[in-house]
Scaffold this motif. Structure first.
Motif, PDB file in Angstrom:
ATOM      1  N   SER A  15      62.612  43.076  16.052  1.00 20.33           N
ATOM      2  CA  SER A  15      62.172  43.202  17.451  1.00 20.33           C
ATOM      3  C   SER A  15      63.353  43.356  18.401  1.00 20.33           C
ATOM      4  O   SER A  15      63.249  44.038  19.427  1.00 20.33           O
ATOM      5  N   ASP A  16      64.518  42.743  18.087  1.00 19.27           N
ATOM      6  CA  ASP A  16      65.668  42.881  18.977  1.00 19.27           C
ATOM      7  C   ASP A  16      66.200  44.307  18.956  1.00 19.27           C
ATOM      8  O   ASP A  16      66.500  44.886  20.004  1.00 19.27           O
ATOM      9  N   SER A  28      65.726  34.988  17.791  1.00 16.47           N
ATOM     10  CA  SER A  28      64.801  34.530  16.741  1.00 16.47           C
ATOM     11  C   SER A  28      64.846  35.456  15.532  1.00 16.47           C
ATOM     12  O   SER A  28      64.372  35.110  14.451  1.00 16.47           O
ATOM     13  N   CYS A  29      65.415  36.659  15.713  1.00 19.98           N
ATOM     14  CA  CYS A  29      65.543  37.599  14.596  1.00 19.98           C
ATOM     15  C   CYS A  29      66.631  37.172  13.617  1.00 19.98           C
ATOM     16  O   CYS A  29      66.724  37.726  12.517  1.00 19.98           O
ATOM     17  N   GLU A  31      63.984  46.517  20.967  1.00 27.49           N
ATOM     18  CA  GLU A  31      64.182  46.374  22.409  1.00 27.49           C
ATOM     19  C   GLU A  31      65.471  47.065  22.859  1.00 27.49           C
ATOM     20  O   GLU A  31      65.500  47.747  23.890  1.00 27.49           O
ATOM     21  N   ASP A  88      67.047  38.777  21.466  1.00 28.65           N
ATOM     22  CA  ASP A  88      66.021  37.988  20.761  1.00 28.65           C
ATOM     23  C   ASP A  88      66.669  37.342  19.536  1.00 28.65           C
ATOM     24  O   ASP A  88      66.668  37.903  18.442  1.00 28.65           O
TER      25      ASP A  88
END
Length: 837
Positions: A798-799, A750-751, A802, A748
């Protein structure tokens, strides 16, 4: 001082024998002393005089003390000490009053026994004397043997053995004695039995049973029996029960005395119920009772604990208005109150006007200046003490040590501690605990444990308070292994039975990530109080166990415990952890109407946080605008966090402007809005904010994660020095990422808010500190499959979330990570937060 009582003048033969040795008289005219009744009268006369205060009895007491050993010798020679039970009892009582307890008990044991056993008078006396000496188990054992032999107990022995059962926590034996008393008809036949019976139940925290005993007694017991139960409740920390008992006395009689209300006030001061002390005083005054020095001192202690200096001044004015002159006791309480409330000017004025000062008065003023950081003034007071021919004691130096430590000067505090050792004084457990506590207060947890090691080397055994401070340090650092060691230490010292220690253990295990252990301890605690329940509620909340927290809240309410604002902070946090909007609104709306708790700023902040994290940003803003409390940093911070999660820049800027005003040097607020700017590719605005931070002198708090392996703590920082094993960690992490990509993991990016190519963003993701800490834990943890525990000081991205899920499934390992918001338990590819945090 014992109260003086009037005795009849000693008989003429006693006057005669004050001048003549009894041994000579017995030898010359043995028949005159072979009468057991005469000897019994002499023994009782001596015993009565020894009961009096030495100052009041003068020559009579000295005479009685001189006569006692001669009477003992005469009784033994004449055979009355063993053959006459009443003489043996009187002589045993006389020896006990002279402080010769072992001789007293030995005399009873040596008394002649008839075929059916020892005389009932002797048995009853032995049980009573063992209980009066504090030998609880021995008293209970003697009473059992007495029953087994079929010897009838009298009311006095029953009362004393009930007292022993209460103090020895022998609840089952106490109930058996109660049944025996009912069967023998002694509950109402002896005036002492109802009070001691109620006290026995109160010692076991069964206040309902204690109250029932007092209400059923015929005739109704005097207030002294009720007062004993009230005092017992206070000692056990059952302040609500003590207040309820005092209220029942006021309604149904006997009327509460000054001693009753003083006990309740003492409970308020000792157990943190400081704001309720004023209401207790009001009820006392309405009853027409006049405060004494004990009342004022307890009240001033509560005022000092709560920092209510205005109320303290009112108490002081009341004292002066009614022409009461402060003695050393109340004067010290006044000085202490003003000093702890930060009004050192008032403390000095009271101190200067006191006619009688003792060492405690000086120590209060020294400690007040030290706590305020005025060390020169504190040391000057110490010199004044010496000039006034008062030698500073360990308490004096402890006040200075505490002041240095609380003000972040632990090294100076340690130096002072060594200096007083060199001066010939021995630092006590309070000295070391003050040093440890001050370090914890300033977040210097590692120093706390170093000082604890020094304390043990010095041969000083930790107290209950030391244990509580160290457990707080373990909770702050989430040191589970060290916390377990302290738990074992508490078990060895039997500290685990204490409610406060149990609560601290729940808090420590919850914050260290072992919720199962916290639940186990909570389940073992009998008669749980609100503080204990609040600790468990908070633990459930930070671990995302929302439904369990709600169930516990309802159990708490049904048990009769009244929740407070801390309870609702934990409950609303639990609702937030799983996004339970409906439940959260229901509890928040019912706080005042149903539960009688006025919402605080912290409660409003929890509700704003719940709404904002769930995406209800407009509703969160509306709640802030209509909040009756001043919208402080906690409310705006909650809104900014929600805006950051959901990307609402307009509301985020409103929240940020307020936070920059309220917390101009909190770097977290700047970084959060800066991250939003960079996410929206508003790089100019982000750069402007960086310049503003630099111009204002705001230092950013670096992000870090750490993990404990064996006894070592390994820290991974964003901008700090690289870990010595960075190369091996990165190689293992890249290998793990390659494997989890095959199972569906997609980075992700976007992090990463930097304006760099996607490939570079993937590389930057590998540098996140929590990934490095988790990988290091997998490399170096043993093969026991113990969970990998990581602590992080900021919110998990969030990465990383995950990646942790995939690694837990790939390696078959549980990963427990505590970030700035909550705990995440990763097991078999799932997280306890259900991807909501």
């Amino acid at each position: 001082m014992a109260q003086a009582i009037s005795l009849p003048a000693p008989p003429s033969f006693l006057h005669h024998h004050l001048e003549t040795p009894l041994s000579n008289v017995a030898a010359d005219s043995p028949s005159s002393f072979r009468d057991a009744r005469l000897l019994l009268s002499l023994l009782r006369q001596c015993g009565d005089m020894i009961c009096l205060d030495e100052e009041d009895t003068g020559s009579s007491l000295r005479a009685a003390r001189r006569l006692a050993p001669q009477l003992h010798s005469l009784a033994v020679r004449a055979g009355h000490a063993t053959r006459e039970p009443r003489v043996a009892c009187a002589l045993s009582d006389l020896l006990a009053r002279l402080g010769r307890g072992p001789s007293s008990r030995r005399l009873l044991e040596e008394a002649d026994e008839s075929e059916g056993g020892k005389d009932a008078v002797l048995w009853n006396k032995q049980v009573a004397m063992l209980a009066e000496a504090g030998e609880w188990d021995e008293a209970i054992g003697a009473f059992r043997e007495m029953q087994a032999r079929g010897v009838a107990a009298d009311g006095y022995a029953l009362a004393r053995v009930l007292h022993a059962c209460g103090r020895a926590a022998a609840r089952r034996e106490g109930k058996a004695v109660h049944a025996h008393a009912l069967k023998a008809g002694l509950v109402d036949a002896h005036p002492l039995v109802p009070g001691f019976l109620a006290g026995m139940y109160a010692e076991g925290a069964d206040v309902a049973a204690a109250t029932a005993v007092l209400l059923r007694a015929t005739p109704p017991p005097r207030s002294v029996a009720w007062d004993a139960v009230v005092a017992c409740c206070v000692r056990l920390g059952l302040v609500d029960d003590a207040m309820e008992l005092a209220g029942r006395m006021a309604r149904d009689g006997p009327e509460p005395t000054l001693a009753t209300w003083n006990a309740v006030l003492s409970g308020c001061a000792r157990h943190g119920r400081d704001r309720e002390a004023l209401a207790v005083l009001r009820r006392m005054l309405e009853q027409g009772l006049w405060p004494d020095a004990t009342t004022v001192s307890s009240l001033l202690k509560s005022v000092a604990n709560a920092g209510m200096v205005r109320h303290g001044m009112e108490v002081h004015c009341f004292f002066l208005r009614h022409g009461l002159v402060p003695d050393a006791y109340t004067g010290t309480a006044l000085v202490d109150m003003y000093a702890k409330c930060g009004r050192l000017d008032c403390a000095r004025r009271v101190f200067d006007t006191l006619e009688h000062r003792n060492l405690a008065t000086w120590n209060s003023l020294v400690a007040g200046h030290a706590y305020a950081g005025q060390f020169e003034a504190a040391l000057e007071l110490v010199e004044r003490m010496k000039r006034n021919r008062l030698d500073p004691n360990v308490t004096t130096w402890n006040g200075l040590i505490t002041g240095y430590s609380l003000n972040g000067l632990s090294s100076q505090a340690m130096l002072l501690l060594r200096q007083i050792k060199a001066a010939g004084l021995t630092p006590n457990v309070v000295s070391w605990t003050s040093l440890i506590s001050g370090s914890c207060h300033n977040g210097e947890y590692e120093d706390s444990f170093n000082f604890f090691k020094e304390m043990q080397k010095d041969g000083v055994q930790p107290s209950l308070v030391t244990m509580l401070v160290l457990l707080r340090a373990c909770a702050g650092l989430a040191l589970l292994k060290k916390g377990k060691e302290l738990h074992c230490f508490a078990l060895r010292r039997a500290y685990d039975c204490d409610m406060v220690v149990g609560t601290a253990l729940i808090d420590m295990y919850s914050k260290a990530g072992s919720l199962t252990s916290a639940k186990r301890i909570f389940g073992r605690i009998q008669n749980k109080n609100l503080v204990c329940c609040n600790a468990m509620l908070t633990g459930l909340a930070v671990h995302g166990q929302s439904h369990e927290a709600i169930t516990l809240f309802h159990d708490l309410w049904r048990s009769g415990l009244k929740p407070d604002s801390i309870t609702f902070t934990a409950l609303l946090t639990a609702c937030r952890s799983m996004g339970l909007i409906t439940e959260g609104w229901e509890y928040f709306d019912n706080m005042e109407t149903k539960y009688g708790v006025v919402p605080t700023a912290e409660n409003y902040a929890c509700m704003v946080d719940l709404l904002a994290r769930s995406g209800y940003l407009d509703e969160a803003m509306a709640l802030i605008e209509r909040s009756p409390v001043d919208p402080g940093a906690s409310l705006w911070g909650a809104l900014l966090t929600g805006c950051s999660i959901h990307g609402n820049l307009d509301l985020a800027e409103v929240a940020a402007r307020n936070l920059f005003r309220l917390e101009p040097y909190n770097s977290a607020n700047y970084l959060m809005i800066m991250s939003l700017y960079e996410h929206e590719q508003m790089y100019d605005e982000a750069d402007s904010l960086k310049y503003a931070m630099k111009a204002r002198g705001v230092n950013t708090r670096p992000g870090w994660s750490w993990i404990q392996i064996e006894q070592g703590i390994h820290v991974f920082e964003v901008d700090g020095s690289p870990h010595p094993e960075t190369a091996e960690i990165c190689e293992e992490l890249m290998s793990l990422v390659r494997q989890i990509k095959m199972t569906g993991y997609v980075p992700d990016t976007s992090c990463v808010v930097y304006n760099v190519p996607e490939e570079e963003k993937e590389k930057l993701l590998l540098c996140h500190t929590e990934k490095l800490a988790i990988t290091y834990g997998l490399i170096h943890s043993d093969a026991s499959r113990m969970p990998v525990r990581v602590i992080k000081n900021t919110r998990m991205c969030s990465d990383c979330h995950e990646v942790a899920k995939h690694i837990s499934a790939l390696c078959g390992r549980q990963i427990i990570l505590r970030d700035a918001v909550r705990f995440h338990h990763f097991v078999d590819g799932n997280c306890s937060c259900n991807d909501y945090w």
